[in-house]
Design a protein around this motif. Structure first.
Motif, PDB file in Angstrom:
ATOM      1  N   ILE A  55       0.836  -1.202   0.000  1.00 35.49           N
ATOM      2  CA  ILE A  55       0.000   0.000   0.000  1.00 35.49           C
ATOM      3  C   ILE A  55       0.873   1.254   0.000  1.00 35.49           C
ATOM      4  O   ILE A  55       0.588   2.222  -0.727  1.00 35.49           O
ATOM      5  N   ALA A  56       1.921   1.242   0.792  1.00 36.97           N
ATOM      6  CA  ALA A  56       2.843   2.386   0.808  1.00 36.97           C
ATOM      7  C   ALA A  56       3.478   2.587  -0.563  1.00 36.97           C
ATOM      8  O   ALA A  56       3.613   3.727  -1.046  1.00 36.97           O
ATOM      9  N   GLU A  96       2.204   1.611  -3.521  1.00 33.58           N
ATOM     10  CA  GLU A  96       1.196   2.079  -4.468  1.00 33.58           C
ATOM     11  C   GLU A  96       0.814   3.542  -4.201  1.00 33.58           C
ATOM     12  O   GLU A  96       0.520   4.295  -5.134  1.00 33.58           O
ATOM     13  N   THR A  97       0.826   3.944  -2.939  1.00 35.25           N
ATOM     14  CA  THR A  97       0.529   5.340  -2.607  1.00 35.25           C
ATOM     15  C   THR A  97       1.592   6.261  -3.196  1.00 35.25           C
ATOM     16  O   THR A  97       1.281   7.324  -3.753  1.00 35.25           O
ATOM     17  N   LEU A 133       1.019   6.631  -6.826  1.00 30.20           N
ATOM     18  CA  LEU A 133      -0.117   7.509  -7.112  1.00 30.20           C
ATOM     19  C   LEU A 133       0.298   8.973  -6.978  1.00 30.20           C
ATOM     20  O   LEU A 133      -0.112   9.821  -7.791  1.00 30.20           O
ATOM     21  N   VAL A 134       1.097   9.276  -5.967  1.00 31.36           N
ATOM     22  CA  VAL A 134       1.588  10.649  -5.801  1.00 31.36           C
ATOM     23  C   VAL A 134       2.425  11.061  -7.012  1.00 31.36           C
ATOM     24  O   VAL A 134       2.280  12.175  -7.549  1.00 31.36           O
ATOM     25  N   GLU A 183      -3.220   4.118 -11.401  1.00 30.67           N
ATOM     26  CA  GLU A 183      -2.538   4.007 -10.105  1.00 30.67           C
ATOM     27  C   GLU A 183      -3.535   4.023  -8.956  1.00 30.67           C
ATOM     28  O   GLU A 183      -3.345   3.316  -7.953  1.00 30.67           O
ATOM     29  N   PHE A 184      -4.582   4.816  -9.084  1.00 35.45           N
ATOM     30  CA  PHE A 184      -5.627   4.824  -8.055  1.00 35.45           C
ATOM     31  C   PHE A 184      -6.311   3.466  -7.988  1.00 35.45           C
ATOM     32  O   PHE A 184      -6.583   2.943  -6.897  1.00 35.45           O
ATOM     33  N   LEU A 206      -4.162   1.037  -6.119  1.00 33.84           N
ATOM     34  CA  LEU A 206      -4.217   1.261  -4.674  1.00 33.84           C
ATOM     35  C   LEU A 206      -5.493   0.673  -4.087  1.00 33.84           C
ATOM     36  O   LEU A 206      -5.461   0.017  -3.031  1.00 33.84           O
ATOM     37  N   MET A 246      -5.893  -2.271  -1.293  1.00 35.57           N
ATOM     38  CA  MET A 246      -6.707  -2.041  -0.098  1.00 35.57           C
ATOM     39  C   MET A 246      -7.710  -3.181   0.090  1.00 35.57           C
ATOM     40  O   MET A 246      -7.961  -3.636   1.216  1.00 35.57           O
TER      41      MET A 246
END
Length: 272
Positions: A179-180, A182-183, A186-187, A201-202, A205, A209
């Motif tokens: 998750i970190a 993929e976050t 996304l950024v 990318e969203f 994530l 999740m």
């Protein structure tokens, strides 16, 4: 409900089937019902299933019979259209699920030992379903996971299928690491890539999740429904507090609404 007031289930189902047939009669039926087909009714079927879940979530037990009736109507509607096309009828639907339940519960309807753990029963259930999928020529691990499922639910089902053949993280810690990752991606997409890349990318994530929910044994759809309900309650509390002053949210600002949100949250906690 007492024995004296209990309705005759067979008679009521027969009545419903007859009503649906009359509604679909090309000469004397309802024009709207006559015009429908499987594709046009399918969204209503999904909607009614969600309304059943909503009534259960709200523990609205007096509403539940009506919601379940609405869902049953969807089955009868599809069966009626199929009957008209010479494909199958309601009895075939009922027979199919009855046969499936008997086949999947050999420890109840067959000779298998009923004295087994819930975990073993799940393994046996999956083995039986694998036999069924083989009979449908579903050779791939992910074959048969319905496309029409809510996306979060389908994600969990796809992940469960992959996990059965060993494609899975060992536990929640590894999923949290993903998750970190993929976050961060996304950024990066937000800052330097186009809308399609950001959406991709969203989606990645959200998929991870859903996997975390699976590892934590949480139903992500249920969790999000509860979060939606909580947001609704607290925002309505903001509106009510402002209405007491003769104002609306658009007459306020974010700082004030944040404060009212915190008050609503504190009131909920105090009432627990």
């Amino acid at each position: 409900m007492t024995e004296d007031t209990r309705r005759d289930a067979s008679a009521e189902i027969a009545r419903l089937i007859d009503i649906m047939a009359q509604l679909r009669d090309p000469r004397t039926g309802c024009p709207w019902d006559v015009e429908q087909d499987f594709a046009s009714i399918a969204p209503y079927t999904i909607e009614e299933a969600h309304e059943v879940a909503d009534a259960i979530d709200r523990q609205a037990w007096t509403e539940l019979p009506g919601e379940l009736g609405d869902l049953l109507l969807q089955v009868v509607f599809h069966a009626q259209m199929a009957d008209e096309a010479g494909m199958f009828d309601f009895a075939d639907c009922a027979a199919a699920i009855s046969d499936k339940l008997v086949f999947r519960h050999p420890h109840v309807f067959g000779t298998e030992n009923r004295d087994k753990s819930a975990e073993q029963q799940v393994k046996d259930w999956e083995a039986i379903k694998a036999i069924e999928r083989a009979g449908k020529a579903e050779a791939g691990t992910l074959d048969g996971v319905a496309m029409g499922l809510p996306a979060l639910t389908r994600a969990v089902k796809l992940q469960n299928r992959a996990a059965r053949v060993g494609f899975d993280w060992p536990g929640p810690a590894e999923v949290l690491d993903k998750i970190a990752e993929e976050t961060a991606e996304l950024v990066e997409a937000r800052d330097s890539l186009g809308p399609d890349a950001r959406e991709e990318e969203f989606g990645d994530l959200l998929f991870v999740m859903a996997n975390l929910a699976r590892h934590l044994k949480i139903d992500p759809e249920q969790a999000l429904r509860r979060a939606n309900s909580k947001f609704t309650r607290r925002f309505e509390a903001i509106e009510a507090a402002l209405a007491d002053q003769g104002r609306r949210p658009e007459d306020s600002d974010l700082a004030e609404m944040d404060r009212l949100w915190d008050q609503a949250k504190a009131a909920e906690k105090a009432a627990e």
